[in-house]
Design a protein around this motif. Structure first.
Motif, PDB file in Angstrom:
ATOM      1  N   LEU A 126      19.633   5.896   8.178  1.00 52.84           N
ATOM      2  CA  LEU A 126      20.664   5.856   7.145  1.00 52.84           C
ATOM      3  C   LEU A 126      20.668   7.116   6.292  1.00 52.84           C
ATOM      4  CD1 LEU A 126      20.267   2.148   5.962  1.00 52.84           C
ATOM      5  CD2 LEU A 126      22.066   3.106   7.419  1.00 52.84           C
ATOM      6  N   GLY A 127      19.815   8.052   6.618  1.00 58.75           N
ATOM      7  CA  GLY A 127      19.782   9.309   5.889  1.00 58.75           C
ATOM      8  C   GLY A 127      18.918   9.300   4.646  1.00 58.75           C
ATOM      9  N   VAL A 128      18.057   8.293   4.503  1.00 57.64           N
ATOM     10  CA  VAL A 128      17.197   8.209   3.332  1.00 57.64           C
ATOM     11  C   VAL A 128      16.007   9.147   3.510  1.00 57.64           C
ATOM     12  CG1 VAL A 128      15.817   6.656   1.880  1.00 57.64           C
ATOM     13  CG2 VAL A 128      17.900   5.812   3.007  1.00 57.64           C
ATOM     14  N   ARG A 129      15.673   9.873   2.456  1.00 59.43           N
ATOM     15  CA  ARG A 129      14.546  10.792   2.531  1.00 59.43           C
ATOM     16  C   ARG A 129      13.232  10.018   2.672  1.00 59.43           C
ATOM     17  NH1 ARG A 129      15.685  16.044   1.047  1.00 59.43           N
ATOM     18  NH2 ARG A 129      17.768  16.389   0.188  1.00 59.43           N
ATOM     19  N   ILE A 142       6.297   0.527   0.487  1.00 59.00           N
ATOM     20  CA  ILE A 142       5.454  -0.077  -0.561  1.00 59.00           C
ATOM     21  C   ILE A 142       5.915  -1.494  -0.916  1.00 59.00           C
ATOM     22  CG2 ILE A 142       4.747   0.114  -2.972  1.00 59.00           C
ATOM     23  CD1 ILE A 142       4.549   3.092  -2.629  1.00 59.00           C
ATOM     24  N   PRO A 143       7.219  -1.761  -1.119  1.00 63.48           N
ATOM     25  CA  PRO A 143       7.606  -3.159  -1.389  1.00 63.48           C
ATOM     26  C   PRO A 143       7.233  -4.123  -0.275  1.00 63.48           C
ATOM     27  CG  PRO A 143       9.378  -1.671  -2.010  1.00 63.48           C
ATOM     28  CD  PRO A 143       8.361  -0.835  -1.291  1.00 63.48           C
ATOM     29  N   THR A 144       7.259  -3.663   0.965  1.00 64.34           N
ATOM     30  CA  THR A 144       6.883  -4.536   2.075  1.00 64.34           C
ATOM     31  C   THR A 144       5.396  -4.851   2.049  1.00 64.34           C
ATOM     32  OG1 THR A 144       8.641  -3.536   3.409  1.00 64.34           O
ATOM     33  CG2 THR A 144       6.967  -4.797   4.576  1.00 64.34           C
ATOM     34  N   ALA A 145       4.578  -3.872   1.658  1.00 61.61           N
ATOM     35  CA  ALA A 145       3.120  -4.050   1.672  1.00 61.61           C
ATOM     36  C   ALA A 145       2.546  -4.434   0.320  1.00 61.61           C
ATOM     37  CB  ALA A 145       2.458  -2.753   2.153  1.00 61.61           C
ATOM     38  N   THR A 157      12.002   6.412   1.206  1.00 60.31           N
ATOM     39  CA  THR A 157      11.685   5.344   2.161  1.00 60.31           C
ATOM     40  C   THR A 157      10.333   4.716   1.828  1.00 60.31           C
ATOM     41  OG1 THR A 157      12.960   6.409   3.924  1.00 60.31           O
ATOM     42  CG2 THR A 157      11.275   4.825   4.589  1.00 60.31           C
ATOM     43  N   ILE A 158       9.361   5.574   1.508  1.00 61.06           N
ATOM     44  CA  ILE A 158       8.040   5.059   1.137  1.00 61.06           C
ATOM     45  C   ILE A 158       8.129   4.232  -0.142  1.00 61.06           C
ATOM     46  CG2 ILE A 158       5.714   5.729   0.409  1.00 61.06           C
ATOM     47  CD1 ILE A 158       6.050   8.231   2.179  1.00 61.06           C
ATOM     48  N   LEU A 159       8.883   4.730  -1.095  1.00 62.53           N
ATOM     49  CA  LEU A 159       8.959   4.076  -2.399  1.00 62.53           C
ATOM     50  C   LEU A 159       9.762   2.784  -2.359  1.00 62.53           C
ATOM     51  CD1 LEU A 159       8.160   4.453  -5.386  1.00 62.53           C
ATOM     52  CD2 LEU A 159      10.352   5.612  -5.727  1.00 62.53           C
TER      53      LEU A 159
END
Length: 370
Positions: A254-257, A267-270, A261-263
Motif C-alpha cells: 500500500l506504499g506505507v514506509r 508493534i500493535p500485533t505483538a 509499518t513497524i509502528l
C-alpha cells in the motif's frame, strides 16, 4: 442377551473403583512400613507419602497387567509417574506459599505496618514491646515506596532500550555482524550475576557523580535495568518474529514506509506478548537484593527522591530484619516484620503476573468469526 452384551464389552477392564482400593491399600501399607523402618523414631509424613506413592505405582501396574494387558499397564505406569512428577514440582510452591502465609499474616495485622517506617524504632523499643506484649511498632512504608520507585525507574530505562533493540534485530539486522554481536552480548547479560550488575551500576554512578554520592535510588534502578534489558530484548524479539510477514508485505504494497509499518502494524500485533514479557521482567527484578544493597544502601525513613540519599527496598528490608534484628534480645519482632514484608513482596509479584495475563488477553488479536 443385553446383560451378556454388556459383560462382553466390560470384560478385561478394571472396575472404576480399582484405583481407590489400591490407593487405600498403599497408604495403609506405607504407614506400616514407615513405622517399622523408623525404629521407634517420630513418624515421618514425607517418608510415608513417598513410600505409599511407590507402592501405589507398582501395585497399579501389576493389577492392570493382570486384569487388562501389558500395553495398558505400561501406559498407566507412565501416567502415574507423570502425575507424581507434577505433584513433586508443585510441593515446593505450596510449601513456600503456606509458610509465608502462616508466618506473614501476623505481621500484616500489626497497626501501622503499611503506613509507618522504621524511624525511631530502636532495640529498646522492641524490647519494651516484647516485655509488655503490645503491638510492634515500625512498618514497611519506606521499603514499599523504595521498591516501587526503583522498579518503575528501571522499567522506564529498560523498556525503550529493549524494545528498540528488538526492533533492530528483527526488522533491520538481517543477520548482519552487528545483530550477531548484539545477540551474543544479550545472551551473556542474561546470565550475569545480579551482584555484578550492582557493582557495575555503582562504578558507573561513582564515575559520574563521585564516590559516596552514588549510593541512591537511581543507581539501584540502573543495576536492575542491566538485569531487565536482556529479558525485555529476548521476549520482545520473539513476539516480533511471530508477527506474520504477510502483514508487513500488505502494508508495503500500500506504499506505507517501513518505520510506519513497524509502528502501526507490527508493534500493535505483538503488543500482547510485549506487555506480558515486560511485566514478567519487572516481577523478575523486583525481588533482587544484592544489587540494591550495593547501590541504594539501607534507610530507616521514607525517601521519595531517586537522586539523593539512601533508599530502602523490600528485599533489603527482609534481609536486614532477619540477619540484623533491631533488638537481638527480642528477635521474634524483627522476624515478624520480615515475614510480613515477604508476604507483601510475594503478593506484588503475583499481582504483576496477573496483570501480565490480563494485558496479554486484552491486547491479543481479536478472532473474527466466519
Amino acid at each position: 442377551m443385553e446383560n451378556r452384551g454388556k459383560s462382553r464389552l466390560t470384560q478385561g477392564q478394571k472396575p472404576t473403583w480399582t484405583w481407590i482400593a489400591v490407593l487405600v491399600g498403599s497408604l495403609i501399607l506405607g504407614a506400616a512400613a514407615t513405622a517399622l523402618l523408623g525404629g521407634g523414631a517420630a513418624f515421618s509424613v514425607g517418608g510415608w507419602l513417598v513410600l505409599s506413592f511407590i507402592l501405589y505405582v507398582v501395585a497399579m501396574y501389576i493389577v492392570t497387567r493382570v486384569i487388562e494387558n501389558g500395553r495398558k499397564a505400561t501406559d498407566g505406569l507412565w501416567r502415574n509417574l507423570i502425575y507424581g512428577a507434577f505433584l513433586l514440582a508443585l510441593l515446593p510452591l505450596v510449601s513456600v506459599i503456606w509458610t509465608v502465609l502462616s508466618q506473614g499474616i501476623p505481621g500484616l495485622m500489626n497497626p501501622g505496618f503499611f503506613a509507618s517506617d522504621m524511624n525511631g524504632v530502636t532495640g529498646a523499643v522492641d524490647l519494651k514491646t516484647a516485655r509488655e506484649e503490645t503491638n510492634p511498632l515500625g512498618g514497611i512504608q519506606h521499603a514499599v515506596v523504595g521498591s516501587l520507585l526503583i522498579t518503575l525507574t528501571a522499567t522506564l530505562i529498560s523498556v525503550p532500550i529493549g524494545l528498540l533493540t528488538s526492533i533492530y534485530l528483527v526488522e533491520y539486522g538481517r543477520d548482519g555482524w552487528l545483530s550477531k554481536a548484539i545477540t551474543f552480548f544479550v545472551d551473556v547479560m542474561t546470565g550475569i550475576p545480579s551482584i555484578v550488575a550492582g557493582l557495575f551500576a555503582a562504578g558507573v554512578m561513582a564515575a559520574l557523580v563521585g564516590r559516596g554520592a552514588n549510593v541512591m535510588g537511581f543507581s539501584a534502578a540502573v543495576a536492575l535495568s542491566v538485569l531487565m534489558i536482556p529479558v525485555v530484548v529476548r521476549s520482545t524479539e520473539e513476539m516480533l518474529r511471530v508477527v506474520p510477514n504477510e502483514l508487513r508485505e500488505a502494508s508495503y504494497a500500500l506504499g506505507v514506509r517501513k518505520w510506519r509499518t513497524i509502528l502501526k502494524v507490527v508493534i500493535p500485533t505483538a503488543i500482547s506478548g510485549i506487555a506480558s514479557g515486560v511485566t514478567l521482567a519487572i516481577a523478575r527484578v523486583i525481588g533482587e537484593t544484592a544489587p540494591i544493597l550495593v547501590t541504594a544502601g539501607v534507610a530507616l525513613t521514607t525517601n521519595w527522591s531517586m537522586f539523593k540519599d539512601w533508599m530502602m527496598s523490600l528485599p533489603v528490608y527482609i534481609y536486614r530484619q532477619l540477619m540484623n534484628p533491631t533488638a537481638p534480645g527480642a528477635p521474634d519482632i524483627s522476624s515478624e516484620r520480615a515475614w510480613g514484608a515477604a508476604l507483601v513482596l510475594i503478593l506484588i509479584v503475583m499481582i504483576l503476573n496477573l496483570i501480565a495475563r490480563i494485558i496479554a488477553k486484552a491486547f491479543a488479536p481479536k478472532k473474527t468469526g466466519r
